[in-house]
Write a protein that holds these residues in place. Structure first.
Motif, PDB file in Angstrom:
ATOM      1  N   ALA A 178       0.789  -1.272   0.242  1.00 51.29           N
ATOM      2  CA  ALA A 178      -0.100  -0.086  -0.200  1.00 51.29           C
ATOM      3  C   ALA A 178       0.780   1.271  -0.019  1.00 51.29           C
ATOM      4  N   GLU A 179       1.831   1.216   0.493  1.00 52.37           N
ATOM      5  CA  GLU A 179       2.864   2.440   0.587  1.00 52.37           C
ATOM      6  C   GLU A 179       3.170   2.913  -0.731  1.00 52.37           C
ATOM      7  N   ARG A 180       3.510   2.057  -1.657  1.00 51.79           N
ATOM      8  CA  ARG A 180       3.882   2.254  -2.993  1.00 51.79           C
ATOM      9  C   ARG A 180       2.772   2.404  -4.088  1.00 51.79           C
ATOM     10  N   ILE A 181       1.582   2.231  -3.724  1.00 51.98           N
ATOM     11  CA  ILE A 181       0.351   2.267  -4.727  1.00 51.98           C
ATOM     12  C   ILE A 181      -0.283   3.602  -3.952  1.00 51.98           C
ATOM     13  N   THR A 182      -0.915   4.182  -5.208  1.00 52.58           N
ATOM     14  CA  THR A 182      -1.820   5.528  -4.846  1.00 52.58           C
ATOM     15  C   THR A 182      -3.020   5.233  -5.959  1.00 52.58           C
ATOM     16  N   TYR A 183      -4.387   5.531  -5.505  1.00 53.33           N
ATOM     17  CA  TYR A 183      -5.405   5.485  -6.144  1.00 53.33           C
ATOM     18  C   TYR A 183      -5.987   6.743  -6.695  1.00 53.33           C
ATOM     19  N   ASP A 288      15.422  -6.205  -4.698  1.00 47.93           N
ATOM     20  CA  ASP A 288      15.700  -4.820  -4.474  1.00 47.93           C
ATOM     21  C   ASP A 288      14.359  -4.048  -4.158  1.00 47.93           C
ATOM     22  N   GLY A 289      13.302  -4.623  -3.739  1.00 43.59           N
ATOM     23  CA  GLY A 289      12.320  -3.758  -3.361  1.00 43.59           C
ATOM     24  C   GLY A 289      11.404  -3.261  -4.186  1.00 43.59           C
ATOM     25  N   GLY A 290      11.586  -3.432  -5.409  1.00 43.60           N
ATOM     26  CA  GLY A 290      10.696  -3.105  -6.599  1.00 43.60           C
ATOM     27  C   GLY A 290       9.355  -3.989  -6.602  1.00 43.60           C
ATOM     28  N   LEU A 291       8.344  -3.498  -7.107  1.00 42.12           N
ATOM     29  CA  LEU A 291       6.967  -4.300  -7.157  1.00 42.12           C
ATOM     30  C   LEU A 291       6.956  -4.983  -8.698  1.00 42.12           C
ATOM     31  N   VAL A 292       6.590  -6.196  -8.726  1.00 40.98           N
ATOM     32  CA  VAL A 292       6.477  -7.105  -9.864  1.00 40.98           C
ATOM     33  C   VAL A 292       4.846  -7.197  -9.978  1.00 40.98           C
ATOM     34  N   VAL A 304       8.676  -2.260 -11.243  1.00 37.82           N
ATOM     35  CA  VAL A 304       8.512  -0.868 -11.052  1.00 37.82           C
ATOM     36  C   VAL A 304       8.401  -0.293  -9.608  1.00 37.82           C
ATOM     37  N   ASP A 305       8.659   0.926  -9.556  1.00 36.40           N
ATOM     38  CA  ASP A 305       8.909   1.691  -8.231  1.00 36.40           C
ATOM     39  C   ASP A 305       7.689   2.151  -7.552  1.00 36.40           C
ATOM     40  N   GLU A 306       6.560   2.359  -8.499  1.00 34.79           N
ATOM     41  CA  GLU A 306       5.228   2.783  -8.038  1.00 34.79           C
ATOM     42  C   GLU A 306       4.319   2.314  -8.664  1.00 34.79           C
ATOM     43  N   VAL A 307       3.049   2.423  -8.193  1.00 33.54           N
ATOM     44  CA  VAL A 307       1.808   1.926  -8.885  1.00 33.54           C
ATOM     45  C   VAL A 307       0.709   2.972  -8.847  1.00 33.54           C
ATOM     46  N   ILE A 308       0.201   3.513 -10.015  1.00 29.44           N
ATOM     47  CA  ILE A 308      -0.877   4.572  -9.710  1.00 29.44           C
ATOM     48  C   ILE A 308      -2.171   3.675 -10.393  1.00 29.44           C
ATOM     49  N   VAL A 309      -3.229   3.272  -9.464  1.00 25.89           N
ATOM     50  CA  VAL A 309      -4.267   2.644  -9.876  1.00 25.89           C
ATOM     51  C   VAL A 309      -5.393   3.495 -10.102  1.00 25.89           C
TER      52      VAL A 309
END
Length: 461
Positions: A178-183, A288-292, A304-309
């Motif tokens: 959740a800390e790497r995702i924004t809606y 490495d902490g990235g999101l797959v 990816v480093d961040e996700v925008i949903v």
């Protein structure tokens, strides 16, 4: 309606653009109202996207009854042909309108339940003669109940964004990340937010105006931070077609059409890579902490480093559980309205005029209006909500002739063919959507129908 009930106020839930417009129409007709807003200020939801510019002009964003109410206060209407940001809309219209309504608007007041007095949803006996009871929780923890002759729910859908998961449920690992995702569309003018995305690889999930906006913002950031490595990965659940980028120059709202063209430019210019037919099932962390992101079909994207949903919004129906609603099983919109806005069938923007009859429910006297009336369907415009509440308030006032006289001409999107067509078997796609052939797959970098001016609009002659 018996006399005591008729003397009660109409409770309006939500002090956004449509809720405040409803209160203005009630005031114009001499009906008492109470507007309950969960946020700390009127227009609290709009203020959360204050940095985003609307694709409707000021002329389409001011309700006529509200304008009449504001006139004696010395309020000056902004230039009708200009485009405000969400912050402009809140500061220059919603706040003055709330001020003009005075103590009718109560902020920090969250509605937790609506029912009939002394009747849960099971009980039939004498139900229609009982006033509504509205349970409210105030910011200081105090609880209150209000009685109402009618309830207009204009609370919107902003509080319930759709998840990244392609099945309508959160992807596995989505909550943990959740800390790497924004809606929400990020405000890249904010230095702290800008630093979060600059030089990083960001996945954007969605295919509507909000996703277009986010892609355009990230492309601008990539150009401003040339060489920083800022990159977007645009994840679409369907294929790319001539309608993917909206109506372009065929859209009768030019600023809306321009958003899709800006998203296409972001892809064509190399600032975003498009991944099609990707329904997210799992979000994993790499070493490495990235999101797959992993799709239902097993495909795995580069980290990816961040996700925008930005996959749309949903109505909060929890506090209406004791009310008898008639909702479409797919859209969660009123059953009579749903066929007019179902994106499985059409996306032209040519919604037929609708008012109190299409918005009515088995529970007489309760109405869902504004964004909430559309349930999960897209393409809602403020002018739609303004006409909805004009009709609904007329019906509550007993002026059925006026309530039935609904006139609404919405600007076409320039896109036809239902969203469901992309998932239909190829043999079935020939049936087309509401008024046009099924969308054809295209190659990025090539001209699309959105790039060319159209005549007659999507369904025009």
């Amino acid at each position: 309606m018996n006399a005591p009930t008729a003397e009660l106020p109409v409770v309006v839930i939500g002090a956004g653009p449509i809720g405040l417009a409803a209160a203005a129409h009630l005031t114009e007709r001499g009906l008492d109202s109470v507007v309950l807003e969960a946020g700390r200020t009127a227009g609290a939801g709009v203020r959360e996207w204050a940095h985003v510019r609307l694709f409707s002009t000021w002329g389409e964003l001011v309700d006529p009854a509200a304008e009449k109410l504001l006139a004696p206060t010395g309020w000056s209407k902004p230039d009708a042909g200009t485009y405000p940001s969400g912050g402009d809309w809140a500061d220059r219209y919603l706040k003055p309108l709330a001020d003009a309504l005075g103590d009718k608007v109560r902020t920090g007041a969250r509605v937790t339940g609506v029912s009939r007095t002394g009747r849960d949803r099971i009980v039939d006996a004498d139900r229609e003669t009982q006033p509504f009871v509205v349970h409210v929780e105030h910011a200081d923890g105090r609880e209150e109940r209000l009685f109402a002759r009618a309830v207009i729910d204009a609370s919107g859908t902003w509080a319930l964004p759709g998840p990244a998961g392609g099945s309508g449920l959160p992807a596995l690992g989505e909550r943990a990340a959740a800390e790497r995702i924004t809606y929400r569309v990020p405000d890249l003018k904010d230095p702290a937010v800008r630093a979060r995305y600059a030089g990083r690889r960001t996945a954007v999930i969605g295919s509507g105006a909000s996703a277009f906006t986010a892609l355009a913002y990230l492309a601008d950031l990539a150009e401003a931070e040339d060489g920083s490595g800022t990159k977007a990965v645009w994840i679409l659940r369907r294929g790319i077609s001539g309608s993917t980028f909206g109506g372009g120059t065929a859209d009768q709202l030019p600023a809306r059409g321009a958003l899709g063209l800006a998203a296409k430019a972001a892809v064509d210019d190399g600032h975003a890579d498009a991944v099609t037919g990707f329904r997210t099932e799992v979000i994993e962390r790499d070493g490495d902490g990235g999101l797959v992101l992993v799709a239902e079909d097993g495909r795995r994207l580069e980290p990816v480093d961040e996700v925008i949903v930005l996959t749309g919004f949903r109505p909060d129906l929890s506090f209406l559980s004791e009310i008898r609603l008639g909702l479409d099983e797919r859209l969660q919109a009123p059953t009579a309205l749903a066929p007019l806005i179902d994106p499985n069938q059409h996306s032209c923007g040519t919604v037929y005029p609708h008012g109190h009859r299409e918005l009515a429910h088995p529970e007489q006297g309760v109405y869902l209006v504004g964004m909430k009336s559309y349930g999960r369907a897209p393409t809602f415009l403020a002018m739609t909500g303004y006409e909805q509440v004009r009709s609904v308030v007329a019906a509550i006032a007993g002026d059925i002739e006026s309530a039935d006289r609904v006139e609404l001409t919405l600007p076409e999107t320039g896109v036809c063919g239902g969203a469901g067509l992309f998932d239909a078997p190829e043999a079935d796609q020939a049936d087309g959507g509401c008024c046009a052939p099924a969308p054809q797959l295209i190659q990025l970098g090539a001209s699309t129908p959105a790039d060319e001016a159209a005549t007659g609009g999507c369904c025009g002659s």
